[in-house]
Write a protein that holds these residues in place. Structure first.
Motif, PDB file in Angstrom:
ATOM      1  N   MET A 279      30.090  -6.459 -10.501  1.00  0.00           N
ATOM      2  CA  MET A 279      29.492  -5.129 -10.395  1.00  0.00           C
ATOM      3  C   MET A 279      27.984  -5.237 -10.212  1.00  0.00           C
ATOM      4  N   HIS A 280      27.367  -6.058 -11.064  1.00  0.00           N
ATOM      5  CA  HIS A 280      25.915  -6.210 -11.012  1.00  0.00           C
ATOM      6  C   HIS A 280      25.462  -6.732  -9.649  1.00  0.00           C
ATOM      7  N   MET A 281      26.142  -7.719  -9.129  1.00  0.00           N
ATOM      8  CA  MET A 281      25.756  -8.285  -7.829  1.00  0.00           C
ATOM      9  C   MET A 281      25.912  -7.265  -6.709  1.00  0.00           C
ATOM     10  N   LYS A 282      26.994  -6.511  -6.747  1.00  0.00           N
ATOM     11  CA  LYS A 282      27.222  -5.511  -5.703  1.00  0.00           C
ATOM     12  C   LYS A 282      26.185  -4.395  -5.765  1.00  0.00           C
ATOM     13  N   ILE A 283      25.830  -3.964  -6.980  1.00  0.00           N
ATOM     14  CA  ILE A 283      24.822  -2.904  -7.127  1.00  0.00           C
ATOM     15  C   ILE A 283      23.467  -3.380  -6.627  1.00  0.00           C
ATOM     16  N   GLU A 284      23.101  -4.624  -6.952  1.00  0.00           N
ATOM     17  CA  GLU A 284      21.838  -5.163  -6.453  1.00  0.00           C
ATOM     18  C   GLU A 284      21.853  -5.224  -4.924  1.00  0.00           C
ATOM     19  N   GLY A 285      22.976  -5.645  -4.353  1.00  0.00           N
ATOM     20  CA  GLY A 285      23.090  -5.683  -2.899  1.00  0.00           C
ATOM     21  C   GLY A 285      22.966  -4.305  -2.279  1.00  0.00           C
ATOM     22  N   MET A 286      23.605  -3.298  -2.892  1.00  0.00           N
ATOM     23  CA  MET A 286      23.510  -1.928  -2.409  1.00  0.00           C
ATOM     24  C   MET A 286      22.064  -1.447  -2.438  1.00  0.00           C
ATOM     25  N   ARG A 287      21.380  -1.777  -3.537  1.00  0.00           N
ATOM     26  CA  ARG A 287      20.004  -1.312  -3.689  1.00  0.00           C
ATOM     27  C   ARG A 287      19.083  -1.950  -2.653  1.00  0.00           C
ATOM     28  N   TRP A 288      19.180  -3.259  -2.453  1.00  0.00           N
ATOM     29  CA  TRP A 288      18.318  -3.914  -1.463  1.00  0.00           C
ATOM     30  C   TRP A 288      18.601  -3.406  -0.053  1.00  0.00           C
ATOM     31  N   MET A 289      19.860  -3.101   0.232  1.00  0.00           N
ATOM     32  CA  MET A 289      20.194  -2.640   1.575  1.00  0.00           C
ATOM     33  C   MET A 289      19.612  -1.259   1.855  1.00  0.00           C
ATOM     34  N   TYR A 290      19.691  -0.352   0.881  1.00  0.00           N
ATOM     35  CA  TYR A 290      19.109   0.972   1.165  1.00  0.00           C
ATOM     36  C   TYR A 290      17.585   0.907   1.129  1.00  0.00           C
ATOM     37  N   TRP A 291      17.017   0.012   0.335  1.00  0.00           N
ATOM     38  CA  TRP A 291      15.564  -0.179   0.377  1.00  0.00           C
ATOM     39  C   TRP A 291      15.131  -0.615   1.771  1.00  0.00           C
ATOM     40  N   ARG A 292      15.865  -1.557   2.342  1.00  0.00           N
ATOM     41  CA  ARG A 292      15.491  -2.046   3.672  1.00  0.00           C
ATOM     42  C   ARG A 292      15.642  -0.943   4.719  1.00  0.00           C
ATOM     43  N   SER A 295      12.835   1.581   4.205  1.00  0.00           N
ATOM     44  CA  SER A 295      11.545   0.996   4.588  1.00  0.00           C
ATOM     45  C   SER A 295      11.399   0.926   6.100  1.00  0.00           C
ATOM     46  N   THR A 296      12.496   0.602   6.790  1.00  0.00           N
ATOM     47  CA  THR A 296      12.467   0.543   8.248  1.00  0.00           C
ATOM     48  C   THR A 296      12.196   1.921   8.842  1.00  0.00           C
ATOM     49  N   ILE A 297      12.780   2.944   8.235  1.00  0.00           N
ATOM     50  CA  ILE A 297      12.519   4.317   8.682  1.00  0.00           C
ATOM     51  C   ILE A 297      11.047   4.660   8.504  1.00  0.00           C
ATOM     52  N   ASP A 298      10.485   4.308   7.349  1.00  0.00           N
ATOM     53  CA  ASP A 298       9.081   4.609   7.079  1.00  0.00           C
ATOM     54  C   ASP A 298       8.145   3.890   8.042  1.00  0.00           C
ATOM     55  N   GLN A 299       8.562   2.719   8.503  1.00  0.00           N
ATOM     56  CA  GLN A 299       7.756   1.961   9.451  1.00  0.00           C
ATOM     57  C   GLN A 299       7.952   2.431  10.891  1.00  0.00           C
ATOM     58  N   GLN A 300       8.818   3.465  11.053  1.00  0.00           N
ATOM     59  CA  GLN A 300       9.100   4.040  12.373  1.00  0.00           C
ATOM     60  C   GLN A 300       9.620   2.981  13.348  1.00  0.00           C
ATOM     61  N   ARG A 301      10.437   2.096  12.819  1.00  0.00           N
ATOM     62  CA  ARG A 301      11.114   1.095  13.637  1.00  0.00           C
ATOM     63  C   ARG A 301      12.563   1.511  13.810  1.00  0.00           C
ATOM     64  N   PRO A 302      13.286   0.959  14.790  1.00  0.00           N
ATOM     65  CA  PRO A 302      14.710   1.282  14.949  1.00  0.00           C
ATOM     66  C   PRO A 302      15.467   0.998  13.654  1.00  0.00           C
ATOM     67  N   SER A 303      16.121   2.008  13.118  1.00  0.00           N
ATOM     68  CA  SER A 303      16.703   1.882  11.780  1.00  0.00           C
ATOM     69  C   SER A 303      18.189   2.206  11.713  1.00  0.00           C
ATOM     70  N   SER A 304      18.800   2.573  12.836  1.00  0.00           N
ATOM     71  CA  SER A 304      20.204   2.999  12.809  1.00  0.00           C
ATOM     72  C   SER A 304      21.125   1.905  12.283  1.00  0.00           C
ATOM     73  N   ARG A 305      20.883   0.663  12.708  1.00  0.00           N
ATOM     74  CA  ARG A 305      21.739  -0.444  12.279  1.00  0.00           C
ATOM     75  C   ARG A 305      21.650  -0.653  10.769  1.00  0.00           C
ATOM     76  N   PHE A 306      20.442  -0.688  10.231  1.00  0.00           N
ATOM     77  CA  PHE A 306      20.271  -0.926   8.802  1.00  0.00           C
ATOM     78  C   PHE A 306      20.839   0.224   7.969  1.00  0.00           C
ATOM     79  N   SER A 307      20.632   1.462   8.432  1.00  0.00           N
ATOM     80  CA  SER A 307      21.126   2.621   7.692  1.00  0.00           C
ATOM     81  C   SER A 307      22.647   2.662   7.673  1.00  0.00           C
TER      82      SER A 307
END
Length: 359
Positions: A279-292, A295-307
């Motif tokens: 559970m802990h590993m999956k939650i950390e993975g979820m958190r880092w993925m939405y952070w990325r 962050s990509t959206i805020d940098q105004q870079r192509p973000s569809s893939r990451f989102s």
């Protein structure tokens, strides 16, 4: 380069919302689920913290990440409240990013008030296998503006929303229009009785030749506006799923340490301990993925893939975490005396939403 450190402002806001979620939202979440309605006073109290008002500040950096961080904390207390706030934040961010100076100024004063302002972005339609590239809601040119016709579904706080950002097909282009709730021809056609997110009060809205003045058309190229809205909403949805998942883990850890079965605490059994670690590993993975993604959206870079990747990963793993957490409580997990069954229903509902479904 990705930084794994939050700014001081982000940390302060995150701490404030976590405290609010623990002290106000979480104790009332069961009552909200039972009554199928969020308290207006609770939403007003949340809004009075001033966290959301900055969404229309054009000089602010890191808006998408900040919003996602706050939504994770709210979801720890009540997923319905998190989605309701996400809906208004999505509307405000769209006005900030794509609105004309007049539109931005108009809604800056509206969202600056201390009372919660319910608003939403409407894209999804009540059709099987909804395809956002083939919208049935249409707009046609009329004298001084446009006429909207169609139906939009899963609108949060459908009875209380005051403004909508409606995505419709104009010729071969997708265009967003600002629509006031009191417009002639706009009706609430259905209220959803959902499995989870019961406090959200979601429903359908029908548009029957609703007139929208020219000045209420959102600026920017249509498809780019919709793509940006989808990316931001998927990052927000991932954050909300992360918050609910964290609540599940935070609940089962002390429970399994105290619950004795076959002569020892559940937490001492290898299969339980390993699943909590997963559970802990999956939650950390979820958190880092939405952070990325954010962050990509805020940098105004192509973000569809990451989102999109963030949303898929969060939806799948949040469902696994909720199911495992429920089973760790055994038969108790299925009773309303414990919050696991409510979180399970909320996650199931969140996991089948896509993009701007109420966000």
């Amino acid at each position: 380069m990705i930084s794994f450190e939050l700014s001081e402002d982000q940390t302060i806001a995150q701490s404030a919302l976590r405290e609010f979620a623990a002290e106000v939202l979480a104790p009332n979440a069961r009552g909200v689920d039972d009554e199928a309605k969020l308290s207006a006073s609770t939403l007003d109290l949340l809004w009075s913290l001033g966290v959301a008002q900055s969404r229309l500040d054009t000089d602010e950096a890191g808006g998408a990440l900040m919003s996602a961080l706050l939504l994770e904390e709210l979801a720890r207390g009540d997923a319905s409240a998190a989605v309701a706030v996400a809906s208004s934040l999505g509307f405000a961010a769209a006005i900030r990013d794509f609105g004309s100076p007049e539109q931005v100024e108009r809604f800056r004063s509206v969202f600056a008030e201390e009372r919660f302002h319910a608003a939403g972005v409407l894209l999804v339609e009540p059709t099987p296998a909804f395809d956002r590239t083939n919208l049935r809601t249409t707009a046609r040119v009329a004298t001084g503006g446009y006429l909207l016709s169609g139906v939009k579904s899963f609108v949060p706080l459908v009875d209380d929303c005051q403004h909508f950002l409606v995505v419709a097909k104009l010729n071969d282009e997708q265009v967003a229009f600002i629509v006031d709730a009191g417009c002639t021809g706009l009706t609430i056609s259905n209220r959803h009785a959902t499995l989870g997110l019961r406090g959200l009060g979601a429903g359908e809205i029908a548009f029957d030749n609703v007139f929208v003045p020219e000045q209420n058309r959102l600026g920017g190229h249509g498809s780019s506006v919709v793509d940006r809205l989808l990316d931001a909403s998927r990052a927000s949805l991932s954050a909300i799923l992360t918050g609910v998942s964290a609540s599940v883990m935070d609940y089962v850890i002390p429970y399994t340490k105290e619950r004795v079965a076959h002569g020892s605490e559940l937490a001492k059994k290898q299969v339980i301990a390993f699943r909590i670690a997963d559970m802990h590993m999956k939650i950390e993975g979820m958190r880092w993925m939405y952070w990325r993604a954010a962050s990509t959206i805020d940098q105004q870079r192509p973000s569809s893939r990451f989102s999109r990747l963030s949303q898929i990963y969060a939806s799948r793993n949040a469902m696994w975490i909720a199911d495992e957490g429920l089973q760790m409580l055994g038969g108790h997990g299925y009773t309303r005396d414990f919050p696991l069954e409510m979180w399970y229903r909320d996650v199931r509902t969140l996991s089948v939403l896509d993009g701007i479904v109420g966000i």
